[in-house]
Design an enzyme around this catalytic site. Sequence first.
Site, PDB file in Angstrom:
ATOM      1  N   TYR A 237      -9.994   5.485 -11.886  1.00 45.08           N
ATOM      2  CA  TYR A 237      -9.948   6.236 -10.707  1.00 45.08           C
ATOM      3  C   TYR A 237      -9.611   7.814 -10.803  1.00 45.08           C
ATOM      4  O   TYR A 237      -9.175   8.433  -9.679  1.00 45.08           O
ATOM      5  CB  TYR A 237      -8.481   5.665 -10.027  1.00 45.08           C
ATOM      6  CG  TYR A 237      -8.484   4.045  -9.930  1.00 45.08           C
ATOM      7  CD1 TYR A 237      -9.522   3.343  -9.169  1.00 45.08           C
ATOM      8  CD2 TYR A 237      -7.604   3.434 -10.587  1.00 45.08           C
ATOM      9  CE1 TYR A 237      -9.413   2.107  -9.198  1.00 45.08           C
ATOM     10  CE2 TYR A 237      -7.282   2.247 -10.574  1.00 45.08           C
ATOM     11  CZ  TYR A 237      -8.563   1.238  -9.724  1.00 45.08           C
ATOM     12  OH  TYR A 237      -8.094  -0.127  -9.717  1.00 45.08           O
TER      13      TYR A 237
ATOM     14  N   GLY B  80       0.857  -1.158   0.059  1.00 44.75           N
ATOM     15  CA  GLY B  80       0.076   0.009  -0.017  1.00 44.75           C
ATOM     16  C   GLY B  80       0.616   1.506   0.087  1.00 44.75           C
ATOM     17  O   GLY B  80       0.179   2.461  -0.227  1.00 44.75           O
TER      18      GLY B  80
ATOM     19  N   PRO C  67       4.361  -5.415  -0.876  1.00 42.81           N
ATOM     20  CA  PRO C  67       4.314  -4.121  -1.855  1.00 42.81           C
ATOM     21  C   PRO C  67       4.086  -4.418  -3.231  1.00 42.81           C
ATOM     22  O   PRO C  67       4.746  -5.524  -3.540  1.00 42.81           O
ATOM     23  CB  PRO C  67       5.765  -3.488  -1.533  1.00 42.81           C
ATOM     24  CG  PRO C  67       6.580  -4.528  -1.004  1.00 42.81           C
ATOM     25  CD  PRO C  67       5.715  -5.711  -0.458  1.00 42.81           C
ATOM     26  N   GLY C  68       3.416  -3.669  -4.102  1.00 48.47           N
ATOM     27  CA  GLY C  68       3.324  -4.053  -5.498  1.00 48.47           C
ATOM     28  C   GLY C  68       3.581  -2.591  -6.204  1.00 48.47           C
ATOM     29  O   GLY C  68       4.601  -2.560  -6.617  1.00 48.47           O
TER      30      GLY C  68
ATOM     31  N   ARG D 241      -6.452   3.140 -15.726  1.00 52.03           N
ATOM     32  CA  ARG D 241      -6.645   3.792 -14.498  1.00 52.03           C
ATOM     33  C   ARG D 241      -7.353   5.359 -14.562  1.00 52.03           C
ATOM     34  O   ARG D 241      -7.806   5.711 -13.583  1.00 52.03           O
ATOM     35  CB  ARG D 241      -5.148   3.953 -13.634  1.00 52.03           C
ATOM     36  CG  ARG D 241      -4.586   2.661 -13.347  1.00 52.03           C
ATOM     37  CD  ARG D 241      -3.233   2.651 -12.687  1.00 52.03           C
ATOM     38  NE  ARG D 241      -3.400   3.266 -11.291  1.00 52.03           N
ATOM     39  CZ  ARG D 241      -3.427   4.336 -10.802  1.00 52.03           C
ATOM     40  NH1 ARG D 241      -2.910   5.055 -11.616  1.00 52.03           N
ATOM     41  NH2 ARG D 241      -3.684   4.457  -9.375  1.00 52.03           N
TER      42      ARG D 241
ATOM     43  N   CYS E  33     -14.214   3.381 -28.560  1.00 49.31           N
ATOM     44  CA  CYS E  33     -15.531   4.009 -28.867  1.00 49.31           C
ATOM     45  C   CYS E  33     -16.238   4.131 -27.429  1.00 49.31           C
ATOM     46  O   CYS E  33     -17.476   3.652 -27.096  1.00 49.31           O
ATOM     47  CB  CYS E  33     -16.305   3.170 -29.656  1.00 49.31           C
ATOM     48  SG  CYS E  33     -15.316   2.848 -31.285  1.00 49.31           S
TER      49      CYS E  33
ATOM     50  N   TYR F 216      -0.023  -1.882 -12.259  1.00 53.20           N
ATOM     51  CA  TYR F 216      -1.886  -1.653 -12.654  1.00 53.20           C
ATOM     52  C   TYR F 216      -1.839  -1.134 -13.827  1.00 53.20           C
ATOM     53  O   TYR F 216      -2.923  -0.676 -14.238  1.00 53.20           O
ATOM     54  CB  TYR F 216      -2.568  -1.027 -11.413  1.00 53.20           C
ATOM     55  CG  TYR F 216      -2.333  -1.672 -10.127  1.00 53.20           C
ATOM     56  CD1 TYR F 216      -2.852  -2.885  -9.817  1.00 53.20           C
ATOM     57  CD2 TYR F 216      -1.606  -0.927  -9.033  1.00 53.20           C
ATOM     58  CE1 TYR F 216      -2.495  -3.419  -8.451  1.00 53.20           C
ATOM     59  CE2 TYR F 216      -1.440  -1.503  -7.839  1.00 53.20           C
ATOM     60  CZ  TYR F 216      -1.761  -2.731  -7.734  1.00 53.20           C
ATOM     61  OH  TYR F 216      -1.624  -3.416  -6.473  1.00 53.20           O
TER      62      TYR F 216
HETATM   63  N1  LLP Z   1      -1.793  -6.959  -0.416  1.00 51.04           N
HETATM   64  C1  LLP Z   1      -3.065  -7.026  -0.689  1.00 51.04           C
HETATM   65  C2  LLP Z   1      -3.975  -7.999  -0.101  1.00 51.04           C
HETATM   66  C3  LLP Z   1      -3.692  -6.191  -1.654  1.00 51.04           C
HETATM   67  O1  LLP Z   1      -5.199  -6.010  -1.981  1.00 51.04           O
HETATM   68  C4  LLP Z   1      -2.806  -5.137  -2.647  1.00 51.04           C
HETATM   69  C5  LLP Z   1      -3.746  -4.353  -3.507  1.00 51.04           C
HETATM   70  C6  LLP Z   1      -1.449  -5.272  -2.299  1.00 51.04           C
HETATM   71  C7  LLP Z   1      -0.956  -6.080  -1.402  1.00 51.04           C
HETATM   72  C8  LLP Z   1      -0.627  -4.423  -3.094  1.00 51.04           C
HETATM   73  O2  LLP Z   1      -0.812  -2.806  -2.851  1.00 51.04           O
HETATM   74  P1  LLP Z   1       0.092  -1.882  -3.393  1.00 51.04           P
HETATM   75  O3  LLP Z   1       1.449  -1.970  -2.708  1.00 51.04           O
HETATM   76  O4  LLP Z   1       0.300  -2.129  -4.947  1.00 51.04           O
HETATM   77  O5  LLP Z   1      -0.640  -0.520  -3.245  1.00 51.04           O
HETATM   78  N2  LLP Z   1      -5.732  -1.089  -9.302  1.00 51.04           N
HETATM   79  C9  LLP Z   1      -5.630   0.040  -8.247  1.00 51.04           C
HETATM   80  C10 LLP Z   1      -4.799  -0.733  -7.249  1.00 51.04           C
HETATM   81  C11 LLP Z   1      -5.631  -1.716  -6.397  1.00 51.04           C
HETATM   82  C12 LLP Z   1      -4.723  -2.397  -5.222  1.00 51.04           C
HETATM   83  C13 LLP Z   1      -5.487  -3.667  -4.911  1.00 51.04           C
HETATM   84  N3  LLP Z   1      -4.821  -4.381  -3.768  1.00 51.04           N
HETATM   85  C14 LLP Z   1      -4.696   0.955  -8.903  1.00 51.04           C
HETATM   86  O6  LLP Z   1      -4.705   0.970 -10.199  1.00 51.04           O
HETATM   87  O7  LLP Z   1      -4.502   2.013  -8.178  1.00 51.04           O
END
Ligand code: LLP
Length: 416
Positions: free
Chosen positions: A316, A239, A274-275, A312, A344, A373
Amino acid sequence: MDPFVYRHSELSCERVSLRALAAATGTPAYVYSKAALLEGYRAYDRAFAEVPHIVCYSVKANSNLAVLGVLGKAGAGADIVSGGELFRALRAGIPTDRIIFSGVGKTPDEMRAALEVGILLFNVESLSELRALDAVARELGVKAPVALRVNPDVNPQTHAYIATGLRTSKFGIPYDQALEAYEEAAGLKGVEVVGADMHIGSQLTKAAPFADAVARIASLVKTLRERAIEIRLVDVGGGLGIRYRAETPPTHQEYATVLLPALRELGVTVLLEPGRSIVGNAGLLLTRVLYRKDTGEKKFVIIDAAMNDLIRPPLYDAYHEIRPVNEARLGGPVETVDVVGPVCESGDFVAKDRELAQAQEGDLLAIMSAGAYGFAMSSNYNTRPRAVEVLVDGDSYTIVRRRETYEDLVAGETAL
Ligand code: LLP
């Protein structure tokens, strides 16, 4: 680090010119920097060095096998949310003892697949899921290592669609039901309770919600220990936000500083998921201007990337910086435009009313911060093949996913 800098008047990824790259691969193209990916991972590894930890990269952000492979070789584990992501993580060579399985709706088949290979941890999100996992594990004659994902009920102060730690969200077990859920879990034969898990949302730009949430989890772990439920893994989720525009998210160090005091005291192994903060700013979407249009009311720049490539902005209202590949454009006239794709739908835009250096037909534009994403949420809407993905390493590059062909798109369909 920003791997995307102007060199010889052209935007480049590391030492590869994006103009040359586009000429070779075509557009739209997702371009990732290996050095930036590795730095994204290592920044976490350094920040948490003083405690036992595993950085389980959240596969959903960008699940390309090359991305997983690069991170896995550097020492990362994987946070998966589906059988498909398990398949990818294994295919990329991520060791099973570094794989954790999150998500609210794991199916019995997905549980079975993960139990058969023996993953590190299941993050369980409801009592019904817990009972289902117990049944599947007993059927296989194994014990499923489990953490309960506890919803700490803190406001992460982010976009509503990506906030998960509020009481009203579908995620996790409510904080005030957690103790009871743990007690039930501890009595199940097919389950071994080993951890506690939280994840409060994505693109968080403040440290305080992380601090509040981890304090609640730490206090729960202490209570559990008093009841002889030993917790040795604490998963603090993902997050951490990135800079898309003017955000100033905590640094990895600041993030660790907020989390570590509570975790150190517990003496647990810390898991991180982390993603975005690993891949987001390690990638961009390279696109070419097809046409320009001036309706008198508005000016449009029509590009060859669309909402199917990057959802995105419409989904969002997300901001992605747009840079010209040709640096000389930065010294030229500026105009306010909508940057739109060929799909379209009026919702097919990358930017609205954006002040940009004037772009001409044929120009290349870079849509920044698209490593997370981006491709992962892309689709074939309007029967558009998904973009090529390229990984740059120094002065060379590899096509890590070829552009889809029309044949790919209809494979699996039956014409009647
Ligand atoms: N762990 C869990 C349980 C999650 O649900 C998520 C993201 C992560 C880790 C990784 O979070 P990050 O570090 O990437 O913030 N599609 C959206 C973001 C959706 C996130 C969903 N869960 C966007 O494009 O902003």
